[in-house]
Design a protein around this motif. Structure first.
Motif, PDB file in Angstrom:
ATOM      1  N   TYR A  92      54.400   8.432  57.302  1.00 46.81           N
ATOM      2  CA  TYR A  92      52.950   8.415  57.528  1.00 46.81           C
ATOM      3  C   TYR A  92      52.399   9.837  57.599  1.00 46.81           C
ATOM      4  O   TYR A  92      51.339  10.134  57.033  1.00 46.81           O
ATOM      5  CB  TYR A  92      52.653   7.664  58.827  1.00 46.81           C
ATOM      6  CG  TYR A  92      51.175   7.517  59.116  1.00 46.81           C
ATOM      7  CD1 TYR A  92      50.408   6.545  58.472  1.00 46.81           C
ATOM      8  CD2 TYR A  92      50.533   8.347  60.039  1.00 46.81           C
ATOM      9  CE1 TYR A  92      49.058   6.403  58.731  1.00 46.81           C
ATOM     10  CE2 TYR A  92      49.176   8.220  60.301  1.00 46.81           C
ATOM     11  CZ  TYR A  92      48.443   7.245  59.646  1.00 46.81           C
ATOM     12  OH  TYR A  92      47.100   7.118  59.902  1.00 46.81           O
ATOM     13  N   ALA A  93      53.164  10.712  58.284  1.00 43.48           N
ATOM     14  CA  ALA A  93      52.683  12.083  58.455  1.00 43.48           C
ATOM     15  C   ALA A  93      52.701  12.864  57.156  1.00 43.48           C
ATOM     16  O   ALA A  93      51.778  13.637  56.872  1.00 43.48           O
ATOM     17  CB  ALA A  93      53.535  12.800  59.503  1.00 43.48           C
ATOM     18  N   LEU A  94      53.739  12.682  56.349  1.00 39.65           N
ATOM     19  CA  LEU A  94      53.866  13.475  55.135  1.00 39.65           C
ATOM     20  C   LEU A  94      52.970  12.997  54.001  1.00 39.65           C
ATOM     21  O   LEU A  94      52.516  13.799  53.184  1.00 39.65           O
ATOM     22  CB  LEU A  94      55.327  13.480  54.666  1.00 39.65           C
ATOM     23  CG  LEU A  94      56.324  14.233  55.555  1.00 39.65           C
ATOM     24  CD1 LEU A  94      57.736  14.049  55.032  1.00 39.65           C
ATOM     25  CD2 LEU A  94      55.982  15.709  55.630  1.00 39.65           C
ATOM     26  N   PHE A  95      52.692  11.695  53.959  1.00 37.56           N
ATOM     27  CA  PHE A  95      52.026  11.148  52.782  1.00 37.56           C
ATOM     28  C   PHE A  95      50.695  10.445  53.048  1.00 37.56           C
ATOM     29  O   PHE A  95      49.995  10.101  52.097  1.00 37.56           O
ATOM     30  CB  PHE A  95      52.965  10.179  52.063  1.00 37.56           C
ATOM     31  CG  PHE A  95      54.272  10.809  51.674  1.00 37.56           C
ATOM     32  CD1 PHE A  95      54.326  11.766  50.679  1.00 37.56           C
ATOM     33  CD2 PHE A  95      55.447  10.465  52.320  1.00 37.56           C
ATOM     34  CE1 PHE A  95      55.519  12.354  50.317  1.00 37.56           C
ATOM     35  CE2 PHE A  95      56.648  11.052  51.972  1.00 37.56           C
ATOM     36  CZ  PHE A  95      56.685  12.001  50.966  1.00 37.56           C
ATOM     37  N   ILE A  96      50.354  10.230  54.322  1.00 36.78           N
ATOM     38  CA  ILE A  96      49.110   9.503  54.597  1.00 36.78           C
ATOM     39  C   ILE A  96      48.154  10.333  55.447  1.00 36.78           C
ATOM     40  O   ILE A  96      47.086  10.727  54.984  1.00 36.78           O
ATOM     41  CB  ILE A  96      49.395   8.142  55.266  1.00 36.78           C
ATOM     42  CG1 ILE A  96      50.277   7.282  54.346  1.00 36.78           C
ATOM     43  CG2 ILE A  96      48.084   7.402  55.584  1.00 36.78           C
ATOM     44  CD1 ILE A  96      50.704   5.961  54.940  1.00 36.78           C
ATOM     45  N   ASN A  97      48.517  10.599  56.697  1.00 38.00           N
ATOM     46  CA  ASN A  97      47.579  11.281  57.594  1.00 38.00           C
ATOM     47  C   ASN A  97      48.321  12.204  58.547  1.00 38.00           C
ATOM     48  O   ASN A  97      48.556  11.850  59.710  1.00 38.00           O
ATOM     49  CB  ASN A  97      46.762  10.243  58.374  1.00 38.00           C
ATOM     50  CG  ASN A  97      45.534  10.864  59.030  1.00 38.00           C
ATOM     51  OD1 ASN A  97      45.481  12.066  59.268  1.00 38.00           O
ATOM     52  ND2 ASN A  97      44.550  10.035  59.329  1.00 38.00           N
ATOM     53  N   GLN A 111      54.255  22.200  67.517  1.00 35.97           N
ATOM     54  CA  GLN A 111      54.863  22.919  66.395  1.00 35.97           C
ATOM     55  C   GLN A 111      55.371  21.946  65.341  1.00 35.97           C
ATOM     56  O   GLN A 111      55.197  22.164  64.141  1.00 35.97           O
ATOM     57  CB  GLN A 111      56.004  23.798  66.901  1.00 35.97           C
ATOM     58  CG  GLN A 111      56.709  24.580  65.786  1.00 35.97           C
ATOM     59  CD  GLN A 111      57.848  25.435  66.306  1.00 35.97           C
ATOM     60  OE1 GLN A 111      58.070  25.526  67.510  1.00 35.97           O
ATOM     61  NE2 GLN A 111      58.577  26.053  65.399  1.00 35.97           N
ATOM     62  N   HIS A 112      56.017  20.860  65.793  1.00 33.53           N
ATOM     63  CA  HIS A 112      56.541  19.872  64.850  1.00 33.53           C
ATOM     64  C   HIS A 112      55.404  19.217  64.077  1.00 33.53           C
ATOM     65  O   HIS A 112      55.503  18.986  62.869  1.00 33.53           O
ATOM     66  CB  HIS A 112      57.344  18.807  65.610  1.00 33.53           C
ATOM     67  CG  HIS A 112      58.163  17.926  64.720  1.00 33.53           C
ATOM     68  ND1 HIS A 112      59.007  18.406  63.742  1.00 33.53           N
ATOM     69  CD2 HIS A 112      58.266  16.581  64.648  1.00 33.53           C
ATOM     70  CE1 HIS A 112      59.590  17.411  63.114  1.00 33.53           C
ATOM     71  NE2 HIS A 112      59.155  16.275  63.639  1.00 33.53           N
ATOM     72  N   GLY A 113      54.304  18.918  64.771  1.00 31.35           N
ATOM     73  CA  GLY A 113      53.143  18.339  64.104  1.00 31.35           C
ATOM     74  C   GLY A 113      52.548  19.292  63.084  1.00 31.35           C
ATOM     75  O   GLY A 113      52.162  18.878  61.980  1.00 31.35           O
ATOM     76  N   ALA A 114      52.476  20.564  63.445  1.00 29.11           N
ATOM     77  CA  ALA A 114      51.942  21.564  62.517  1.00 29.11           C
ATOM     78  C   ALA A 114      52.842  21.694  61.282  1.00 29.11           C
ATOM     79  O   ALA A 114      52.365  21.865  60.158  1.00 29.11           O
ATOM     80  CB  ALA A 114      51.819  22.910  63.227  1.00 29.11           C
ATOM     81  N   GLU A 115      54.169  21.593  61.493  1.00 25.38           N
ATOM     82  CA  GLU A 115      55.107  21.655  60.374  1.00 25.38           C
ATOM     83  C   GLU A 115      54.899  20.475  59.434  1.00 25.38           C
ATOM     84  O   GLU A 115      54.983  20.618  58.209  1.00 25.38           O
ATOM     85  CB  GLU A 115      56.543  21.680  60.910  1.00 25.38           C
ATOM     86  CG  GLU A 115      56.907  22.987  61.613  1.00 25.38           C
ATOM     87  CD  GLU A 115      58.245  22.910  62.315  1.00 25.38           C
ATOM     88  OE1 GLU A 115      58.830  21.801  62.339  1.00 25.38           O
ATOM     89  OE2 GLU A 115      58.694  23.932  62.854  1.00 25.38           O
ATOM     90  N   MET A 116      54.628  19.292  59.998  1.00 23.43           N
ATOM     91  CA  MET A 116      54.389  18.115  59.163  1.00 23.43           C
ATOM     92  C   MET A 116      53.124  18.276  58.327  1.00 23.43           C
ATOM     93  O   MET A 116      53.079  17.876  57.161  1.00 23.43           O
ATOM     94  CB  MET A 116      54.284  16.866  60.044  1.00 23.43           C
ATOM     95  CG  MET A 116      55.612  16.367  60.585  1.00 23.43           C
ATOM     96  SD  MET A 116      55.445  14.785  61.436  1.00 23.43           S
ATOM     97  CE  MET A 116      57.176  14.401  61.740  1.00 23.43           C
ATOM     98  N   ALA A 147      51.835  21.127  57.287  1.00 24.34           N
ATOM     99  CA  ALA A 147      52.138  22.095  56.226  1.00 24.34           C
ATOM    100  C   ALA A 147      53.017  21.464  55.148  1.00 24.34           C
ATOM    101  O   ALA A 147      52.809  21.683  53.951  1.00 24.34           O
ATOM    102  CB  ALA A 147      52.830  23.315  56.830  1.00 24.34           C
ATOM    103  N   ALA A 148      53.997  20.668  55.567  1.00 21.84           N
ATOM    104  CA  ALA A 148      54.890  20.018  54.604  1.00 21.84           C
ATOM    105  C   ALA A 148      54.128  19.033  53.732  1.00 21.84           C
ATOM    106  O   ALA A 148      54.370  18.933  52.527  1.00 21.84           O
ATOM    107  CB  ALA A 148      56.022  19.310  55.346  1.00 21.84           C
ATOM    108  N   SER A 149      53.209  18.305  54.341  1.00 25.84           N
ATOM    109  CA  SER A 149      52.421  17.336  53.585  1.00 25.84           C
ATOM    110  C   SER A 149      51.637  18.011  52.473  1.00 25.84           C
ATOM    111  O   SER A 149      51.573  17.522  51.335  1.00 25.84           O
ATOM    112  CB  SER A 149      51.471  16.583  54.521  1.00 25.84           C
ATOM    113  OG  SER A 149      50.653  15.693  53.796  1.00 25.84           O
ATOM    114  N   ALA A 150      51.055  19.147  52.790  1.00 21.45           N
ATOM    115  CA  ALA A 150      50.274  19.873  51.792  1.00 21.45           C
ATOM    116  C   ALA A 150      51.162  20.337  50.633  1.00 21.45           C
ATOM    117  O   ALA A 150      50.720  20.386  49.478  1.00 21.45           O
ATOM    118  CB  ALA A 150      49.588  21.072  52.441  1.00 21.45           C
TER     119      ALA A 150
END
Length: 359
Positions: free
Chosen positions: A189-194, A220-225, A227-230
């Motif tokens: 969900y975090a990487l591909f949706i929201n 930090q983990h949320g911020a990494e997700m 950035a990774a999603s982008a």
């Protein structure tokens, strides 16, 4: 080459210094040695005289194919920024980190550092590592229901553990599956949706009084997700299909190794091989809970409980666990001690490599 100036880099390389192989080797070999001392009887190793060379050759091919698959996968996921040489060195250091760090930490914690030092931006490094972690978890999430359906009660070593311990193992297995599934769903969900809403959820969840100490890590983990999603959005279906199939390939090979080694010395039916493959999933739960480097000592001690029924005598079981750990664990400690200085020398320079070797 740039010197090692960052304190975090110094700390990380200190954790990966080659001298770290001493403790896990002592732990693992001490446990195996004790098991041999307790169980050995003359004639117990007679099956070694009838070893099936074709199964030993298959085992070797499976091990080589697994590592080649890992190299292909990281090179493909990183969009071929890594050369084949760099891919090999990154995988070997990654595996080495998994061997010298506790199982709960694993090599994934150092992987972004490795990729970043190969010239990949930190955002992309985090994204690529998250992709590998997600795919690994999804393999487990999809495989477990299939294995439970096919193996049934045979998934658990009820022939060696009493009902109370079997129940405990079943609870641990179910809980681990639920946790991996929830985490995989959150990552999808975090990487591909929201990703932004997931970051907000993590911060709010860890704002509770009992969890506040981990709030910074959650942010930090949320911020990494985010950035990774982008970084990952926009990759075509070909990218994901190759990543998925390479993941299936490497993990299937990983789980097949034990069955191949056993088949080299013991007559194994197709059903037995499938059950050995299935029991790897419950065996993995023990390794995930291990606090020693790479599960050293614990992996060796638990092996007879899960696979002894397929082998026969305790002494023969102890020989096979030793061979299994040599080919899947101790060998990578040796490879890590060889490849880590090479990688450090290529990335930081010979002086830095000499410092790592001397530590």
């Amino acid at each position: 080459m740039p010197p090692i100036e960052d304190s975090q880099e110094q700390q990380l390389l200190h954790k990966l210094r080659p001298s770290r192989i001493v403790l896990p080797v002592l732990l693992g070999l001490s446990v195996v040695g004790f098991m041999f001392w307790r169980s050995y009887k003359p004639g117990d190793l007679a099956p070694l005289a009838n070893a099936k060379l074709h199964w030993l050759f298959i085992t070797l091919l499976v091990l080589i194919a697994r590592d080649a698959g890992y190299m292909y996968r990281i090179r493909h996921i990183s969009e071929k920024v890594l050369s084949w040489r760099a891919s090999m060195e990154v995988i070997m250091v990654w595996e080495f980190a998994s061997c010298v760090l506790p199982s709960a930490v694993g090599g994934t914690s150092v992987a972004p550092f490795l990729l970043n030092k190969e010239g990949i931006t930190l955002g992309k490094s985090l994204a690529y590592v998250m992709v590998t972690a997600l795919l690994d978890n999804m393999y487990y999430v999809v495989l477990v229901p299939l294995v439970v359906l096919l193996a049934g009660e045979g998934l658990y070593p009820d022939e060696t553990l009493h009902s109370g311990l079997i129940t405990t193992l079943q609870i641990a297995f179910v809980l681990s599956y639920v946790m991996v599934s929830l985490y995989s769903g959150l990552m999808l969900y975090a990487l591909f949706i929201n990703p932004i809403s997931v970051r907000r959820f993590l911060v709010r969840f860890f704002s509770w009084q009992l969890l506040r100490r981990w709030r910074g890590s959650a942010y930090q983990h949320g911020a990494e997700m985010v950035a990774a999603s982008a970084q990952l959005r926009g990759n075509g279906s070909g990218y994901w299909l190759r990543a998925i199939f390479s993941t299936i390939f490497v993990w299937t090979a990983r789980y097949a190794v034990i069955g191949c080694i056993i088949a080299a010395f013991i007559q194994v039916t197709g059903h037995d091989f499938a059950m050995i493959f299935a029991r790897n999933l419950t065996y993995k739960v023990i390794l995930l809970l291990a606090i020693t480097p790479g599960g050293a000592g614990i992996a060796e001690g638990a092996f007879p409980t899960f696979f002894g029924k397929f082998i026969g005598t305790p002494t023969m079981t102890n020989f096979i666990v030793l061979l299994y750990r040599i080919t899947t664990y101790y060998l990578y400690l040796v490879f890590g001690a060889i490849f880590l200085p090479r990688w450090v020398g290529r990335v930081f320079g010979r002086r830095a490599a000499a410092e790592v070797m001397a530590s």
